[in-house]
Design an enzyme around this catalytic site. Structure first.
Site, PDB file in Angstrom:
ATOM      1  N   ASN A 191      26.415  11.045  53.357  1.00 58.08           N
ATOM      2  CA  ASN A 191      27.624  11.656  52.428  1.00 58.08           C
ATOM      3  C   ASN A 191      26.944  12.187  51.300  1.00 58.08           C
ATOM      4  O   ASN A 191      26.202  11.379  50.821  1.00 58.08           O
ATOM      5  CB  ASN A 191      28.926  10.622  52.238  1.00 58.08           C
ATOM      6  CG  ASN A 191      29.883  11.279  51.283  1.00 58.08           C
ATOM      7  OD1 ASN A 191      30.334  12.402  51.539  1.00 58.08           O
ATOM      8  ND2 ASN A 191      30.143  10.477  50.468  1.00 58.08           N
ATOM      9  N   VAL A 238      34.450   3.186  50.393  1.00 56.11           N
ATOM     10  CA  VAL A 238      34.177   4.660  50.004  1.00 56.11           C
ATOM     11  C   VAL A 238      33.338   4.739  48.697  1.00 56.11           C
ATOM     12  O   VAL A 238      33.332   4.141  47.929  1.00 56.11           O
ATOM     13  CB  VAL A 238      35.713   5.248  49.448  1.00 56.11           C
ATOM     14  CG1 VAL A 238      35.572   6.887  48.698  1.00 56.11           C
ATOM     15  CG2 VAL A 238      36.634   5.427  50.749  1.00 56.11           C
ATOM     16  N   ASP A 239      32.339   5.828  48.966  1.00 54.94           N
ATOM     17  CA  ASP A 239      31.063   6.054  47.904  1.00 54.94           C
ATOM     18  C   ASP A 239      30.319   4.734  47.691  1.00 54.94           C
ATOM     19  O   ASP A 239      29.802   4.401  46.786  1.00 54.94           O
ATOM     20  CB  ASP A 239      31.683   6.513  46.724  1.00 54.94           C
ATOM     21  CG  ASP A 239      32.452   7.907  46.843  1.00 54.94           C
ATOM     22  OD1 ASP A 239      32.107   8.589  47.808  1.00 54.94           O
ATOM     23  OD2 ASP A 239      33.497   8.149  46.156  1.00 54.94           O
ATOM     24  N   SER A 251      29.806  24.575  50.271  1.00 53.16           N
ATOM     25  CA  SER A 251      28.283  25.055  50.090  1.00 53.16           C
ATOM     26  C   SER A 251      27.349  24.077  50.581  1.00 53.16           C
ATOM     27  O   SER A 251      26.207  24.788  50.623  1.00 53.16           O
ATOM     28  CB  SER A 251      28.392  25.392  48.472  1.00 53.16           C
ATOM     29  OG  SER A 251      28.538  24.197  47.805  1.00 53.16           O
ATOM     30  N   ARG A 296      45.991   7.937  61.950  1.00 56.66           N
ATOM     31  CA  ARG A 296      44.578   8.307  61.730  1.00 56.66           C
ATOM     32  C   ARG A 296      43.646   7.918  63.161  1.00 56.66           C
ATOM     33  O   ARG A 296      42.719   8.807  63.194  1.00 56.66           O
ATOM     34  CB  ARG A 296      44.048   7.328  60.698  1.00 56.66           C
ATOM     35  CG  ARG A 296      42.655   7.636  60.141  1.00 56.66           C
ATOM     36  CD  ARG A 296      42.190   7.020  58.992  1.00 56.66           C
ATOM     37  NE  ARG A 296      42.501   5.520  59.004  1.00 56.66           N
ATOM     38  CZ  ARG A 296      41.870   4.850  57.777  1.00 56.66           C
ATOM     39  NH1 ARG A 296      41.402   5.351  56.899  1.00 56.66           N
ATOM     40  NH2 ARG A 296      41.858   3.496  57.803  1.00 56.66           N
ATOM     41  N   MET A 338      37.294  15.359  53.018  1.00 52.82           N
ATOM     42  CA  MET A 338      38.606  14.602  51.996  1.00 52.82           C
ATOM     43  C   MET A 338      39.167  13.674  52.730  1.00 52.82           C
ATOM     44  O   MET A 338      40.611  13.572  52.454  1.00 52.82           O
ATOM     45  CB  MET A 338      39.219  15.445  51.257  1.00 52.82           C
ATOM     46  CG  MET A 338      38.501  16.492  50.551  1.00 52.82           C
ATOM     47  SD  MET A 338      37.419  15.754  49.070  1.00 52.82           S
ATOM     48  CE  MET A 338      38.605  15.129  48.050  1.00 52.82           C
ATOM     49  N   HIS A 348      27.613  12.859  47.248  1.00 52.85           N
ATOM     50  CA  HIS A 348      28.541  12.478  46.074  1.00 52.85           C
ATOM     51  C   HIS A 348      28.131  13.218  44.847  1.00 52.85           C
ATOM     52  O   HIS A 348      27.013  12.632  44.557  1.00 52.85           O
ATOM     53  CB  HIS A 348      29.024  10.916  46.004  1.00 52.85           C
ATOM     54  CG  HIS A 348      29.995  10.907  45.143  1.00 52.85           C
ATOM     55  ND1 HIS A 348      31.482  11.186  45.328  1.00 52.85           N
ATOM     56  CD2 HIS A 348      29.941  10.362  43.853  1.00 52.85           C
ATOM     57  CE1 HIS A 348      32.059  10.657  44.123  1.00 52.85           C
ATOM     58  NE2 HIS A 348      31.338  10.157  43.231  1.00 52.85           N
TER      59      HIS A 348
HETATM   60  C1  GRF Z   1      30.483  18.385  46.471  1.00 55.77           C
HETATM   61  O1  GRF Z   1      30.465  18.342  45.282  1.00 55.77           O
HETATM   62  C2  GRF Z   1      30.316  17.107  47.282  1.00 55.77           C
HETATM   63  O2  GRF Z   1      29.254  16.322  46.313  1.00 55.77           O
HETATM   64  C3  GRF Z   1      31.603  16.436  47.147  1.00 55.77           C
HETATM   65  O3  GRF Z   1      32.178  17.367  47.560  1.00 55.77           O
HETATM   66  C4  GRF Z   1      31.746  18.553  47.181  1.00 55.77           C
HETATM   67  C5  GRF Z   1      31.782  19.538  48.277  1.00 55.77           C
HETATM   68  O4  GRF Z   1      31.659  20.846  47.812  1.00 55.77           O
HETATM   69  N1  GRF Z   1      31.539  15.377  48.234  1.00 55.77           N
HETATM   70  P1  GRF Z   1      31.270  22.041  48.999  1.00 55.77           P
HETATM   71  O5  GRF Z   1      32.302  22.283  49.875  1.00 55.77           O
HETATM   72  O6  GRF Z   1      30.109  21.485  49.826  1.00 55.77           O
HETATM   73  O7  GRF Z   1      30.669  23.342  48.221  1.00 55.77           O
END
Ligand code: GRF
Length: 200
Positions: A101, A138-139, A10, A61, A86, A103
């Site tokens: 990114n 990460v993050d 999305s 990787r 992921m 989050h």
């Molecule tokens: C989102 O909540 C984003 O913040 C996180 O993963 C989710 C991905 O959702 N990193 P979408 O696939 O973009 O709907």
């Protein structure tokens, strides 16, 4: 830009919508997924975008990332946007690309998995989303934009996630625009030399 995703897509769709507005300073040239069955990949295809699958399974990787790197270079990407991707990226990859990114928390709070549940467990009265530049941790990394939502007493992780997601769809394009406007030239070619070299 190149978008990397693993799932629903999305945020990818929100970025694509923004890019199709007249004055938006970026366009999507590739959507790449490590999950062959990611719904986001089908969505990107339906939106008329170039898509690619790089399955991470069964390869180390370094090789996985080299394939992604080659695909991004072949598509002439200047900036990478992670949209629910992921896989953890190595220092080698992170040094090679400017990467954004998103989050669903107010970083540095609630890093990692299930941040909405973390927010509920902590009993905070606000949460939100963060768009940041990716570093090797990460993050973490410099924050471009954050937006807040109230956490309601009746919230579940799902209802909170839905409200945050609606914000994410506004926030990610805004952050990308900001990043583009901060670049010394429109094509961000300070990274180009590094990318022209083949990996070791
Ligand atoms: C989102 O909540 C984003 O913040 C996180 O993963 C989710 C991905 O959702 N990193 P979408 O696939 O973009 O709907």
């Amino acid at each position: 830009m190149g978008i990397l995703l693993s799932g629903r897509g999305s945020n990818m769709a929100a970025l694509v919508r923004a890019c199709r507005e007249d004055d938006f300073p970026a366009q999507v040239v590739l959507v790449l997924s490590n999950e062959p069955d990611a719904p986001g990949l089908a969505k990107a295809h339906d939106l008329g975008l170039e898509v690619a699958v790089m399955d991470h399974r069964g390869q180390v990787r370094q090789v996985f990332e080299q394939k992604i790197d080659r695909a991004l270079r072949a598509a002439d990407v200047d900036v990478v946007c992670l949209a629910g991707f992921m896989r953890i990226l190595s220092p080698w990859f992170v040094a090679r690309w400017p990467i954004l990114n998103i989050h669903p928390s107010l970083l540095p709070k609630h890093k990692g998995l299930n941040p909405q549940q973390q927010a509920l467990d902590e009993g905070v009265d606000e949460s939100g989303c963060t768009v940041h530049l990716v570093t090797t941790t990460v993050d973490e990394g410099p924050i471009l934009i954050q937006q807040r939502v109230c956490v309601l007493p009746t919230d579940t992780a799902d209802t909170l996630a839905q409200r945050i997601l609606a914000l994410e769809h506004q926030c990610y394009p805004q952050a990308l625009r900001l990043w583009c406007e901060q670049q010394p030239n429109a094509n961000a070619h300070e990274y180009a030399d590094a990318r022209k070299e083949d990996p070791p």
